[in-house]
Scaffold this motif. Structure first.
Motif, PDB file in Angstrom:
ATOM      1  N   ARG A  54       0.873  -1.176   0.000  1.00 32.75           N
ATOM      2  CA  ARG A  54       0.000   0.000   0.000  1.00 32.75           C
ATOM      3  C   ARG A  54       0.905   1.219   0.000  1.00 32.75           C
ATOM      4  NH1 ARG A  54      -3.181  -3.740  -0.702  1.00 32.75           N
ATOM      5  NH2 ARG A  54      -5.199  -4.023   0.331  1.00 32.75           N
ATOM      6  N   VAL A  56       1.329   4.614   0.926  1.00 36.21           N
ATOM      7  CA  VAL A  56       0.597   5.473   1.864  1.00 36.21           C
ATOM      8  C   VAL A  56       1.560   6.380   2.628  1.00 36.21           C
ATOM      9  CG1 VAL A  56      -0.845   5.455   3.944  1.00 36.21           C
ATOM     10  CG2 VAL A  56      -1.207   3.713   2.191  1.00 36.21           C
ATOM     11  N   TYR A  76      -6.131   6.055  12.982  1.00 37.19           N
ATOM     12  CA  TYR A  76      -5.006   6.064  12.043  1.00 37.19           C
ATOM     13  C   TYR A  76      -5.485   6.738  10.770  1.00 37.19           C
ATOM     14  CZ  TYR A  76      -2.384   4.101   8.083  1.00 37.19           C
ATOM     15  OH  TYR A  76      -1.690   3.940   6.912  1.00 37.19           O
ATOM     16  N   GLN A  80      -3.359   7.677   0.571  1.00 34.83           N
ATOM     17  CA  GLN A  80      -2.931   6.582  -0.309  1.00 34.83           C
ATOM     18  C   GLN A  80      -3.013   6.986  -1.770  1.00 34.83           C
ATOM     19  OE1 GLN A  80      -3.654   1.766  -1.085  1.00 34.83           O
ATOM     20  NE2 GLN A  80      -4.435   2.699   0.776  1.00 34.83           N
ATOM     21  N   HIS A  91      -5.934  -8.287   0.696  1.00 35.32           N
ATOM     22  CA  HIS A  91      -5.616  -8.763   2.028  1.00 35.32           C
ATOM     23  C   HIS A  91      -6.826  -8.530   2.931  1.00 35.32           C
ATOM     24  CE1 HIS A  91      -3.624  -4.683   3.472  1.00 35.32           C
ATOM     25  NE2 HIS A  91      -4.909  -4.560   3.276  1.00 35.32           N
ATOM     26  N   HIS A  93      -7.599  -7.881   7.317  1.00 38.38           N
ATOM     27  CA  HIS A  93      -6.936  -7.679   8.608  1.00 38.38           C
ATOM     28  C   HIS A  93      -7.977  -7.413   9.679  1.00 38.38           C
ATOM     29  CE1 HIS A  93      -7.403  -3.602   7.072  1.00 38.38           C
ATOM     30  NE2 HIS A  93      -6.524  -3.827   6.128  1.00 38.38           N
ATOM     31  N   ARG A  99     -12.423   4.684   3.590  1.00 33.38           N
ATOM     32  CA  ARG A  99     -11.664   5.592   2.736  1.00 33.38           C
ATOM     33  C   ARG A  99     -12.553   6.744   2.331  1.00 33.38           C
ATOM     34  NH1 ARG A  99      -8.078   1.746   2.923  1.00 33.38           N
ATOM     35  NH2 ARG A  99      -9.032  -0.308   2.971  1.00 33.38           N
ATOM     36  N   HIS A 132     -10.076  -7.302   0.802  1.00 36.23           N
ATOM     37  CA  HIS A 132     -10.185  -6.110  -0.041  1.00 36.23           C
ATOM     38  C   HIS A 132      -8.916  -5.883  -0.843  1.00 36.23           C
ATOM     39  CE1 HIS A 132      -8.578  -4.824   3.874  1.00 36.23           C
ATOM     40  NE2 HIS A 132      -7.937  -3.858   3.242  1.00 36.23           N
ATOM     41  N   HIS A 134      -7.464  -2.956  -4.130  1.00 37.46           N
ATOM     42  CA  HIS A 134      -7.762  -1.703  -4.821  1.00 37.46           C
ATOM     43  C   HIS A 134      -7.245  -1.779  -6.252  1.00 37.46           C
ATOM     44  CE1 HIS A 134      -8.318  -0.351  -0.732  1.00 37.46           C
ATOM     45  NE2 HIS A 134      -7.033  -0.451  -0.456  1.00 37.46           N
ATOM     46  N   ASP A 146      -7.220   7.111   4.005  1.00 40.18           N
ATOM     47  CA  ASP A 146      -7.584   5.918   4.775  1.00 40.18           C
ATOM     48  C   ASP A 146      -7.796   6.313   6.227  1.00 40.18           C
ATOM     49  OD1 ASP A 146      -7.151   3.883   2.749  1.00 40.18           O
ATOM     50  OD2 ASP A 146      -5.005   4.239   2.988  1.00 40.18           O
ATOM     51  N   LEU A 148      -8.461   4.232   9.779  1.00 40.27           N
ATOM     52  CA  LEU A 148      -8.566   2.897  10.379  1.00 40.27           C
ATOM     53  C   LEU A 148      -8.583   3.005  11.904  1.00 40.27           C
ATOM     54  CD1 LEU A 148      -6.871   2.351   7.553  1.00 40.27           C
ATOM     55  CD2 LEU A 148      -6.433   0.132   8.580  1.00 40.27           C
TER      56      LEU A 148
HETATM   57  O1  GTQ Z   1      -5.639  -0.011   1.849  1.00 39.89           O
HETATM   58  O2  GTQ Z   1      -5.827  -1.870   2.925  1.00 39.89           O
HETATM   59  O3  GTQ Z   1      -3.479   3.137   4.966  1.00 39.89           O
HETATM   60  O4  GTQ Z   1      -4.279  -2.238   4.985  1.00 39.89           O
HETATM   61  C1  GTQ Z   1      -3.130   1.035   5.985  1.00 39.89           C
HETATM   62  C2  GTQ Z   1      -3.344  -0.328   5.993  1.00 39.89           C
HETATM   63  C3  GTQ Z   1      -4.382   1.217   3.974  1.00 39.89           C
HETATM   64  C4  GTQ Z   1      -5.403  -0.716   2.838  1.00 39.89           C
HETATM   65  C5  GTQ Z   1      -3.656   1.789   4.978  1.00 39.89           C
HETATM   66  C6  GTQ Z   1      -4.076  -0.922   4.978  1.00 39.89           C
HETATM   67  C7  GTQ Z   1      -4.604  -0.142   3.951  1.00 39.89           C
END
Ligand code: GTQ
Length: 328
Positions: A54, A56, A76, A80, A91, A93, A99, A132, A134, A146, A148
């Motif tokens: 990613r 970012v 967080y 991105q 992935h 998590h 977003r 997910h 992108h 993003d 989180l």
């Molecule tokens: O796009 O899945 O800014 O997994 C940090 C962890 C974005 C993402 C982030 C992530 C993603």
């Protein structure tokens, strides 16, 4: 005491349990998009997405120091970048993500096979545990913010991810364009078919903006604000983080109550000033501002209307039973 693995409470008592209100580590900050954009595009030249997974830039809380991986105690934030033709691999998590689309067209996120187009101002969810990835079919860079609940999962030692190949996409529009096209209407549910936990994972900005506009016409002195909710339950869209859209009419000044939440304002459109605990910040389109717990916030728009998205941790605090608002 050290050798025995114990420590006295009393020197630490007031740090752990300060009087009347918490002590915020978070320091309010204004991230101007004009500062972040060139850095992100430079990262785009230097860092292939295959290497980065990613791409970012994390918005670091100055109260936690250089390189901090969080904007507030619970939130967080990362900006991105995806370039035309790029993909960011699938992935899933434990933390949940949302977003807010900042710039560009043709990007999309696929969540559990559902293709969620990204248009400026849209909110797209990727709830915890959902696959997910992108991708980008447009011809200019796409940038999104993003948000989180990652800091909580890190604190709880509960943060981890799994990887997988890109997902196949269902060939139909997302649920916001099919099942939940209009407020107050949803498909019938039979007792044997449980509803999805996250039935709508894209909130198109066009509709949010229209709804705020309609409210503004009749709002009088009230603040023009709408909460994003799960259309099946009316509850917050994610377990820990909540989202609201705010419209400031030209010249309007808004003074929210002091809230126990830490928060972030992201500017979708317009310009104005934020006073946060006496500190003055001038904001413009696509800027982001962090707000520590129990802050005194005053927002005012310049001569034209402004739209902001507020991200906060009220859903978490309500689950823990301590969400609170105090009058100014
Ligand atoms: O796009 O899945 O800014 O997994 C940090 C962890 C974005 C993402 C982030 C992530 C993603």
């Amino acid at each position: 005491m050290n050798a025995a693995g114990v420590a006295p409470l009393w020197p630490m008592m007031r740090n752990l349990l300060p009087h009347k209100r918490p002590i915020a580590t978070t320091k309010s900050h204004h991230w101007a998009f004009a500062d972040l954009r060139p850095l992100l595009l430079r990262a785009g030249q230097l860092t292939p997405v295959e290497k980065a997974e990613r791409r970012v830039l994390v918005l670091s809380d100055p109260g936690r120091g250089v390189g901090s991986m969080q904007a507030t105690a619970s939130i967080y934030l990362g900006m991105q970048l995806l370039l035309p033709g790029e993909t960011a691999p699938a992935h899933r998590h434990t933390p949940s993500a949302a977003r807010v689309i900042v710039e560009g067209e043709g990007g999309f996120t696929i969540v559990e096979g559902e293709k969620l187009p990204m248009q400026e101002g849209d909110i797209v969810l990727t709830p915890g545990g959902r696959w997910h990835d992108h991708a980008h079919e447009g011809d200019k860079p796409v940038i999104w913010l993003d948000a989180l609940d990652l800091p909580l999962f890190v604190y709880l030692e509960g943060s981890y991810a799994e990887e997988a190949p890109l997902q196949a996409r269902r060939n139909r529009p997302d649920a916001s364009e099919v099942e939940y096209l209009a407020a107050g209407l949803r498909p019938p549910r039979s007792p044997s078919a449980p509803t999805a936990q996250y039935p709508m994972m894209r909130f198109p900005w066009r509709r949010t903006r229209e709804a705020l506009h309609a409210m503004a016409k009749h709002a009088g002195a009230e603040t023009v604000e709408l909460d994003y909710v799960n259309p099946e339950t009316g509850q917050a869209v994610l377990p820990a983080l909540g989202f609201a859209a705010l419209m400031l009419r030209p010249g309007e000044v808004v003074r929210p109550a002091l809230r126990s939440t830490s928060e972030v304002y992201h500017v979708v459109h317009g310009k104005g000033v934020a006073m946060v605990n006496g500190e003055r910040m001038r904001w413009g389109p696509k800027d982001t501002i962090s707000i520590p717990v129990f802050s005194e916030v005053t927002l005012s728009a310049d001569g034209e209307e402004a739209f902001l998205i507020r991200i906060h941790d009220r859903p978490l605090q309500e689950k823990l039973g301590y969400y609170e608002e105090r009058p100014r």
